[in-house]
Design an enzyme around this catalytic site. Sequence first.
Site, PDB file in Angstrom:
ATOM      1  N   CYS A 259       1.109  -1.188   0.378  1.00  0.00           N
ATOM      2  CA  CYS A 259      -0.222   0.321   0.305  1.00  0.00           C
ATOM      3  C   CYS A 259       0.525   1.158   0.045  1.00  0.00           C
ATOM      4  O   CYS A 259       1.724   1.812   1.325  1.00  0.00           O
ATOM      5  CB  CYS A 259      -1.473  -0.495   0.790  1.00  0.00           C
ATOM      6  SG  CYS A 259      -1.491   1.519   1.732  1.00  0.00           S
TER       7      CYS A 259
ATOM      8  N   CYS B 201       0.052   3.278   2.970  1.00  0.00           N
ATOM      9  CA  CYS B 201       1.753   2.484   4.106  1.00  0.00           C
ATOM     10  C   CYS B 201       2.103   3.511   4.294  1.00  0.00           C
ATOM     11  O   CYS B 201       3.374   3.486   5.443  1.00  0.00           O
ATOM     12  CB  CYS B 201       1.102   1.481   4.562  1.00  0.00           C
ATOM     13  SG  CYS B 201      -0.528   0.841   5.261  1.00  0.00           S
TER      14      CYS B 201
ATOM     15  N   ASP C 116      -0.237  16.156  -2.374  1.00  0.00           N
ATOM     16  CA  ASP C 116      -0.089  15.678  -3.180  1.00  0.00           C
ATOM     17  C   ASP C 116       0.440  15.668  -4.796  1.00  0.00           C
ATOM     18  O   ASP C 116       0.787  16.947  -4.792  1.00  0.00           O
ATOM     19  CB  ASP C 116      -2.013  15.841  -4.033  1.00  0.00           C
ATOM     20  CG  ASP C 116      -2.431  14.347  -4.981  1.00  0.00           C
ATOM     21  OD1 ASP C 116      -1.607  13.832  -6.420  1.00  0.00           O
ATOM     22  OD2 ASP C 116      -3.847  13.815  -5.038  1.00  0.00           O
TER      23      ASP C 116
ATOM     24  N   HIS D 131      -3.901   1.120   8.137  1.00  0.00           N
ATOM     25  CA  HIS D 131      -4.653   0.803   7.403  1.00  0.00           C
ATOM     26  C   HIS D 131      -6.217   0.521   6.990  1.00  0.00           C
ATOM     27  O   HIS D 131      -6.429  -0.061   7.541  1.00  0.00           O
ATOM     28  CB  HIS D 131      -4.192  -0.346   5.980  1.00  0.00           C
ATOM     29  CG  HIS D 131      -4.725  -0.488   4.926  1.00  0.00           C
ATOM     30  ND1 HIS D 131      -3.937   0.878   3.485  1.00  0.00           N
ATOM     31  CD2 HIS D 131      -5.263  -1.315   5.061  1.00  0.00           C
ATOM     32  CE1 HIS D 131      -4.766  -0.174   3.058  1.00  0.00           C
ATOM     33  NE2 HIS D 131      -5.399  -1.284   3.461  1.00  0.00           N
TER      34      HIS D 131
ATOM     35  N   GLY E 235     -10.745   7.687  -4.320  1.00  0.00           N
ATOM     36  CA  GLY E 235      -9.979   6.376  -3.954  1.00  0.00           C
ATOM     37  C   GLY E 235      -9.956   5.301  -4.807  1.00  0.00           C
ATOM     38  O   GLY E 235     -10.399   4.140  -4.192  1.00  0.00           O
TER      39      GLY E 235
ATOM     40  N   HIS F  29      -6.496   3.285   0.650  1.00  0.00           N
ATOM     41  CA  HIS F  29      -6.496   3.580   1.614  1.00  0.00           C
ATOM     42  C   HIS F  29      -7.126   4.990   1.659  1.00  0.00           C
ATOM     43  O   HIS F  29      -6.818   5.420   1.123  1.00  0.00           O
ATOM     44  CB  HIS F  29      -4.299   3.763   1.735  1.00  0.00           C
ATOM     45  CG  HIS F  29      -4.104   4.193   3.247  1.00  0.00           C
ATOM     46  ND1 HIS F  29      -3.414   3.706   3.791  1.00  0.00           N
ATOM     47  CD2 HIS F  29      -4.333   4.681   4.453  1.00  0.00           C
ATOM     48  CE1 HIS F  29      -3.052   3.833   5.051  1.00  0.00           C
ATOM     49  NE2 HIS F  29      -3.972   4.746   4.995  1.00  0.00           N
TER      50      HIS F  29
ATOM     51  N   HIS G 267      -8.437   8.206   2.113  1.00  0.00           N
ATOM     52  CA  HIS G 267      -7.704  10.110   2.466  1.00  0.00           C
ATOM     53  C   HIS G 267      -8.616  10.351   2.117  1.00  0.00           C
ATOM     54  O   HIS G 267      -9.548  10.405   1.260  1.00  0.00           O
ATOM     55  CB  HIS G 267      -7.659   9.758   1.213  1.00  0.00           C
ATOM     56  CG  HIS G 267      -7.125   9.114  -0.360  1.00  0.00           C
ATOM     57  ND1 HIS G 267      -6.897   7.802  -0.672  1.00  0.00           N
ATOM     58  CD2 HIS G 267      -7.210  10.046  -1.350  1.00  0.00           C
ATOM     59  CE1 HIS G 267      -7.108   7.584  -1.394  1.00  0.00           C
ATOM     60  NE2 HIS G 267      -7.631   9.217  -2.023  1.00  0.00           N
TER      61      HIS G 267
ATOM     62  N   HIS H 248      -8.970  14.051   0.122  1.00  0.00           N
ATOM     63  CA  HIS H 248      -8.117  15.224  -0.406  1.00  0.00           C
ATOM     64  C   HIS H 248      -8.790  16.660  -0.670  1.00  0.00           C
ATOM     65  O   HIS H 248     -10.369  17.072   0.100  1.00  0.00           O
ATOM     66  CB  HIS H 248      -8.765  15.452  -2.043  1.00  0.00           C
ATOM     67  CG  HIS H 248      -7.968  14.113  -3.105  1.00  0.00           C
ATOM     68  ND1 HIS H 248      -7.476  14.215  -3.879  1.00  0.00           N
ATOM     69  CD2 HIS H 248      -9.191  13.086  -2.985  1.00  0.00           C
ATOM     70  CE1 HIS H 248      -7.074  13.314  -4.559  1.00  0.00           C
ATOM     71  NE2 HIS H 248      -8.296  12.528  -3.406  1.00  0.00           N
TER      72      HIS H 248
HETATM   73  P1  5GP Z   1      -7.309   8.872  -5.624  1.00  0.00           P
HETATM   74  O1  5GP Z   1      -7.121   7.663  -4.517  1.00  0.00           O
HETATM   75  O2  5GP Z   1      -8.581   9.706  -4.793  1.00  0.00           O
HETATM   76  O3  5GP Z   1      -8.516   8.995  -6.698  1.00  0.00           O
HETATM   77  O4  5GP Z   1      -6.541   9.920  -6.175  1.00  0.00           O
HETATM   78  C1  5GP Z   1      -5.114   9.225  -5.476  1.00  0.00           C
HETATM   79  C2  5GP Z   1      -4.722  10.802  -5.265  1.00  0.00           C
HETATM   80  O5  5GP Z   1      -3.227   9.677  -4.737  1.00  0.00           O
HETATM   81  C3  5GP Z   1      -3.950  10.372  -6.748  1.00  0.00           C
HETATM   82  O6  5GP Z   1      -4.339  12.427  -6.258  1.00  0.00           O
HETATM   83  C4  5GP Z   1      -2.712  11.174  -6.977  1.00  0.00           C
HETATM   84  O7  5GP Z   1      -2.022  12.177  -7.477  1.00  0.00           O
HETATM   85  C5  5GP Z   1      -1.926  10.650  -5.177  1.00  0.00           C
HETATM   86  N1  5GP Z   1      -0.964  10.265  -5.226  1.00  0.00           N
HETATM   87  C6  5GP Z   1      -1.203   8.842  -5.832  1.00  0.00           C
HETATM   88  N2  5GP Z   1       0.552   8.304  -5.671  1.00  0.00           N
HETATM   89  C7  5GP Z   1       0.718   9.215  -4.995  1.00  0.00           C
HETATM   90  C8  5GP Z   1       2.270   9.612  -4.469  1.00  0.00           C
HETATM   91  O8  5GP Z   1       3.639   8.551  -4.050  1.00  0.00           O
HETATM   92  N3  5GP Z   1       2.917  10.535  -3.621  1.00  0.00           N
HETATM   93  C9  5GP Z   1       1.509  11.606  -3.549  1.00  0.00           C
HETATM   94  N4  5GP Z   1       2.243  12.847  -2.649  1.00  0.00           N
HETATM   95  N5  5GP Z   1       0.542  11.452  -3.858  1.00  0.00           N
HETATM   96  C10 5GP Z   1       0.240  10.638  -4.511  1.00  0.00           C
HETATM   97 ZN    ZN Z   2      -2.534   1.423   3.481  1.00  0.00          ZN
END
Ligand code: 5GP
Ligand code: ZN
Length: 133
Positions: A7, A10, A33, A49, A90, A95, A97, A99
């Site tokens: 993950c 995580c 992000d 998690h 998500g 995991h 989150h 925004h």
């Molecule tokens: P969602 O799951 O809400 O559709 O989007 C996941 C978010 O996590 C996206 O906005 C993406 O840019 C961000 N994201 C994905 N991988 C990483 C990472 O390795 N580091 C950071 N800081 N953000 C990430």
């Molecule tokens: Zn996780």
Amino acid sequence: MEIMENCIFCKIKDKQIPSFEIWSDDKFYAFLDINPISPGHTLLIPKQHVDYLFDIDEKQYSELFMTARKLAPMLKRGTGAKRIGIIVEGFLVPHAHIHLVPLNQGNQLNPANAKPMDKTELAKIAERIKNVL
Ligand code: 5GP
Ligand code: ZN
């Protein structure tokens, strides 16, 4: 703290993968992000998690949203944005989150507006936000 293998969030909260941290405590972690909709776009995660936001237990769910409430003024002052918006999707990272997205106008809160930001710029924005504290 348990870690879900493979993950990415995580690994981020355990500092196995670098991130631009904005704030953390023993239960939650907030970081920029890498594909922000706007400068200061932050992801707030529980350190424990859980995939789906609405599977989080009641107490932690309330604490998560209280944490979002605490961070919003910091993000607003640190970026100079008019409002802080919230998105929960998500589909990319399983995991939970939230925004937290700095906004200056309507219709800005759209994942289609997300663009990669370079690390130098992310580092500058993170410092600006953290210095609000
Ligand atoms: P969602 O799951 O809400 O559709 O989007 C996941 C978010 O996590 C996206 O906005 C993406 O840019 C961000 N994201 C994905 N991988 C990483 C990472 O390795 N580091 C950071 N800081 N953000 C990430
Ligand atoms: Zn996780």
